[in-house]
Design a protein around this motif. Structure first.
Motif, PDB file in Angstrom:
ATOM      1  N   ALA A  71     -12.019  92.637 -12.291  1.00 44.55           N
ATOM      2  CA  ALA A  71     -11.649  91.394 -11.758  1.00 44.55           C
ATOM      3  C   ALA A  71     -10.031  91.412 -11.982  1.00 44.55           C
ATOM      4  O   ALA A  71      -9.915  91.556 -14.181  1.00 44.55           O
ATOM      5  N   PHE A  72      -9.326  91.317 -11.352  1.00 50.31           N
ATOM      6  CA  PHE A  72      -7.934  90.714 -11.731  1.00 50.31           C
ATOM      7  C   PHE A  72      -7.277  89.584 -11.390  1.00 50.31           C
ATOM      8  O   PHE A  72      -8.053  88.491 -10.812  1.00 50.31           O
ATOM      9  N   ASP A  73      -6.202  88.471 -12.574  1.00 49.05           N
ATOM     10  CA  ASP A  73      -5.211  88.171 -12.485  1.00 49.05           C
ATOM     11  C   ASP A  73      -4.343  88.177 -11.400  1.00 49.05           C
ATOM     12  O   ASP A  73      -3.564  89.337 -11.213  1.00 49.05           O
ATOM     13  N   ALA A  74      -4.151  87.219 -10.275  1.00 46.05           N
ATOM     14  CA  ALA A  74      -3.589  87.641  -8.865  1.00 46.05           C
ATOM     15  C   ALA A  74      -1.799  87.853  -9.488  1.00 46.05           C
ATOM     16  O   ALA A  74      -1.076  88.416  -8.282  1.00 46.05           O
ATOM     17  N   HIS A  75      -1.540  87.536 -10.654  1.00 50.05           N
ATOM     18  CA  HIS A  75       0.188  87.183 -10.943  1.00 50.05           C
ATOM     19  C   HIS A  75       0.063  88.063 -12.167  1.00 50.05           C
ATOM     20  O   HIS A  75       1.379  88.362 -12.486  1.00 50.05           O
ATOM     21  N   ARG A  76      -0.947  88.809 -12.424  1.00 47.33           N
ATOM     22  CA  ARG A  76      -0.551  89.740 -12.895  1.00 47.33           C
ATOM     23  C   ARG A  76      -1.713  91.234 -12.784  1.00 47.33           C
ATOM     24  O   ARG A  76      -2.707  90.941 -12.627  1.00 47.33           O
ATOM     25  N   GLN A  77      -0.812  92.735 -13.150  1.00 44.07           N
ATOM     26  CA  GLN A  77      -1.721  93.592 -13.259  1.00 44.07           C
ATOM     27  C   GLN A  77      -2.315  94.601 -14.588  1.00 44.07           C
ATOM     28  O   GLN A  77      -1.499  94.114 -15.334  1.00 44.07           O
ATOM     29  N   ARG A  89      -0.560  89.632  -2.737  1.00 42.25           N
ATOM     30  CA  ARG A  89      -0.887  89.501  -4.279  1.00 42.25           C
ATOM     31  C   ARG A  89      -0.973  87.702  -4.952  1.00 42.25           C
ATOM     32  O   ARG A  89      -2.350  87.567  -5.721  1.00 42.25           O
ATOM     33  N   THR A  90      -0.303  87.201  -5.011  1.00 46.93           N
ATOM     34  CA  THR A  90      -0.049  86.261  -5.851  1.00 46.93           C
ATOM     35  C   THR A  90      -0.145  85.397  -4.697  1.00 46.93           C
ATOM     36  O   THR A  90      -0.198  84.071  -5.358  1.00 46.93           O
ATOM     37  N   HIS A  91      -1.164  85.670  -3.516  1.00 46.62           N
ATOM     38  CA  HIS A  91      -1.568  83.658  -2.940  1.00 46.62           C
ATOM     39  C   HIS A  91      -3.161  84.257  -2.403  1.00 46.62           C
ATOM     40  O   HIS A  91      -3.698  83.703  -1.529  1.00 46.62           O
ATOM     41  N   ILE A  92      -4.108  84.139  -3.518  1.00 50.12           N
ATOM     42  CA  ILE A  92      -5.559  84.617  -3.342  1.00 50.12           C
ATOM     43  C   ILE A  92      -5.817  82.819  -3.481  1.00 50.12           C
ATOM     44  O   ILE A  92      -5.859  82.418  -4.316  1.00 50.12           O
ATOM     45  N   PRO A  93      -6.731  82.348  -2.733  1.00 48.49           N
ATOM     46  CA  PRO A  93      -7.111  81.496  -3.176  1.00 48.49           C
ATOM     47  C   PRO A  93      -8.817  81.784  -3.909  1.00 48.49           C
ATOM     48  O   PRO A  93      -9.071  83.065  -3.285  1.00 48.49           O
ATOM     49  N   SER A  94      -9.311  80.655  -4.077  1.00 50.97           N
ATOM     50  CA  SER A  94     -10.526  80.621  -4.767  1.00 50.97           C
ATOM     51  C   SER A  94     -11.756  80.883  -3.757  1.00 50.97           C
ATOM     52  O   SER A  94     -12.716  80.802  -4.012  1.00 50.97           O
ATOM     53  N   VAL A 122     -29.704  86.734  15.997  1.00 50.83           N
ATOM     54  CA  VAL A 122     -28.602  85.594  15.112  1.00 50.83           C
ATOM     55  C   VAL A 122     -28.294  85.897  14.274  1.00 50.83           C
ATOM     56  O   VAL A 122     -28.552  87.253  13.111  1.00 50.83           O
ATOM     57  N   PRO A 123     -26.941  86.018  13.709  1.00 51.98           N
ATOM     58  CA  PRO A 123     -26.104  85.975  12.603  1.00 51.98           C
ATOM     59  C   PRO A 123     -26.487  85.755  11.544  1.00 51.98           C
ATOM     60  O   PRO A 123     -27.068  84.748  11.146  1.00 51.98           O
ATOM     61  N   SER A 124     -26.671  86.826  10.797  1.00 52.23           N
ATOM     62  CA  SER A 124     -25.725  86.548   9.404  1.00 52.23           C
ATOM     63  C   SER A 124     -25.281  86.324   8.771  1.00 52.23           C
ATOM     64  O   SER A 124     -24.367  87.572   8.387  1.00 52.23           O
ATOM     65  N   TYR A 125     -24.054  85.573   7.951  1.00 54.29           N
ATOM     66  CA  TYR A 125     -23.090  85.142   7.690  1.00 54.29           C
ATOM     67  C   TYR A 125     -23.030  85.402   6.817  1.00 54.29           C
ATOM     68  O   TYR A 125     -23.026  85.763   5.660  1.00 54.29           O
ATOM     69  N   PRO A 126     -21.646  86.436   5.909  1.00 56.13           N
ATOM     70  CA  PRO A 126     -21.096  86.576   5.190  1.00 56.13           C
ATOM     71  C   PRO A 126     -21.081  85.398   4.173  1.00 56.13           C
ATOM     72  O   PRO A 126     -21.076  84.152   4.644  1.00 56.13           O
ATOM     73  N   THR A 127     -21.747  86.327   3.067  1.00 54.83           N
ATOM     74  CA  THR A 127     -21.265  84.875   1.661  1.00 54.83           C
ATOM     75  C   THR A 127     -20.522  85.129   0.490  1.00 54.83           C
ATOM     76  O   THR A 127     -19.565  84.482   0.459  1.00 54.83           O
ATOM     77  N   HIS A 128     -19.108  85.917   1.176  1.00 55.89           N
ATOM     78  CA  HIS A 128     -18.268  86.710  -0.258  1.00 55.89           C
ATOM     79  C   HIS A 128     -16.960  86.766   0.263  1.00 55.89           C
ATOM     80  O   HIS A 128     -17.445  88.069   1.630  1.00 55.89           O
ATOM     81  N   VAL A 129     -15.843  86.932  -0.167  1.00 50.91           N
ATOM     82  CA  VAL A 129     -14.836  87.820   0.237  1.00 50.91           C
ATOM     83  C   VAL A 129     -14.330  88.863  -1.140  1.00 50.91           C
ATOM     84  O   VAL A 129     -13.660  88.157  -2.214  1.00 50.91           O
ATOM     85  N   LEU A 179     -16.238  80.950   2.408  1.00 44.15           N
ATOM     86  CA  LEU A 179     -16.849  82.115   1.058  1.00 44.15           C
ATOM     87  C   LEU A 179     -16.088  81.859   0.150  1.00 44.15           C
ATOM     88  O   LEU A 179     -14.459  81.945  -0.041  1.00 44.15           O
ATOM     89  N   PRO A 180     -16.548  81.349  -0.892  1.00 41.34           N
ATOM     90  CA  PRO A 180     -15.702  82.588  -2.603  1.00 41.34           C
ATOM     91  C   PRO A 180     -14.879  83.400  -2.282  1.00 41.34           C
ATOM     92  O   PRO A 180     -15.548  84.748  -1.786  1.00 41.34           O
ATOM     93  N   VAL A 181     -14.409  83.840  -2.375  1.00 43.86           N
ATOM     94  CA  VAL A 181     -13.291  84.932  -3.132  1.00 43.86           C
ATOM     95  C   VAL A 181     -12.746  85.665  -4.315  1.00 43.86           C
ATOM     96  O   VAL A 181     -13.457  85.380  -5.972  1.00 43.86           O
ATOM     97  N   MET A 182     -13.882  87.035  -4.401  1.00 32.12           N
ATOM     98  CA  MET A 182     -13.248  87.694  -5.683  1.00 32.12           C
ATOM     99  C   MET A 182     -12.695  88.835  -5.606  1.00 32.12           C
ATOM    100  O   MET A 182     -12.179  90.140  -4.672  1.00 32.12           O
TER     101      MET A 182
END
Length: 308
Positions: free
Chosen positions: A10-16, A106-111, A126-133, A184-187
């Protein structure tokens, strides 16, 4: 010989940042198709793709995704998911494209992302929607770096039942089938190859071995599009030197008899291998398919080396 990340980061959006190590676990499978590593003009490739030690998927991750499956074996969950794949794929297709771009800076990733959903194209499903991105960026060991991340809608249970080394996903509230939007929470995640993850993402839902091979290599449609193509087809092909040579010859011709093009195909297989090792994906049919693709590529490269 290949370098892969020890685990998905898992990375920091402002650092590599990231790290890697080489794997030297020998594969137990060896074909008589050709007996040595392909080599030409200094190119050296491993004879087989090493399979890392098996690791079971996290029960905690499965419990977080579907508490009712706490005592159900991962293999049974994966088989059951194949039956519900059409609903999950339909759920992903319902996400409004204007709110689910293919990539973000990369620097504009929402939570989290609030995404409107459209009516399903099928009134009977009946669709099953995603839970995350997943917001995936190439690891620092990847050959191409980018200031953008690729976005992949995913279902937590699909990831939890396939990826033993995936970091813990943020908690998510299930969406009702009649919802007009989903949150959708973003990972953020680093992986060796975005291109390979596209193939892996599709396979985790469809388990279409033929489509996987077709995405990796230009192979005869009569082979990859065989009705009911399965792991048994892969196993049978691996045992047939004649069929392996036929497929390698086809790949050699389809690659314009170019060693450079064949090297690119080998890189595609290697990148999928890297992502699978990094995420801890141990699906037997997937690994057998990668072994087959590798055999075909090495055979084609040997043909090219002999021709030159």
């Amino acid at each position: 010989m290949f370098q892969v990340a020890a685990h998905p980061t898992a990375f920091d959006a402002h650092r590599q940042h990231g790290h890697g190590h080489s794997h030297a676990h020998p594969s137990a499978r060896r074909s008589s198709h050709h007996q040595s590593s392909s080599s030409s003009q200094g190119l050296q490739l491993p004879r087989t793709l090493a399979r890392p030690p098996f690791a079971e998927c996290s029960r905690e991750a499965i419990l977080a995704a579907s508490p009712e499956l706490a005592n159900v074996p991962s293999e049974f969950i994966r088989l059951r998911l194949r039956e519900t794949a059409p609903q999950m794929l339909a759920g992903m297709s319902c996400l409004a494209p204007s709110h689910m771009p293919a990539q973000l800076p990369r620097t504009h990733i929402p939570s989290a992302m609030n995404v409107p959903v459209r009516a399903s194209s099928s009134s009977r499903m009946v669709p099953s929607y995603p839970t995350h991105v997943l917001a995936i960026a190439p690891s620092k060991h990847a050959s191409h770096s980018s200031d953008a991340v690729a976005l992949f809608p995913v279902h937590a249970l699909v990831l939890a039942s396939h990826c033993a080394l995936l970091p813990r996903l943020p908690s998510a509230a299930p969406a009702h089938p009649t919802a007009t939007q989903v949150q959708l929470p973003v990972m953020p995640l680093q992986l060796p190859s975005l291109t390979a993850f596209k193939i892996l993402h599709s396979f985790m839902y469809t388990h279409n071995v033929g489509a996987l091979l077709a995405a990796l290599l230009p192979l005869p449609e009569a082979f990859t599009h065989t009705s009911g193509f399965s792991g048994e087809h892969v196993t049978h092909t691996m045992r047939s030197g004649t069929k392996l040579h036929e497929l390698s010859s086809y790949l050699y011709s389809a690659s314009h008899k170019s060693l450079s093009s064949l090297t690119t195909h080998a890189a595609h297989v290697k990148e999928l291998w890297q992502d699978c090792v990094t995420l801890g994906v141990y699906d037997l049919e997937l690994w057998d398919a990668m072994d087959l693709a590798w055999e075909i590529v090495l055979g084609a490269m040997n043909i090219a080396a002999a021709a030159h």
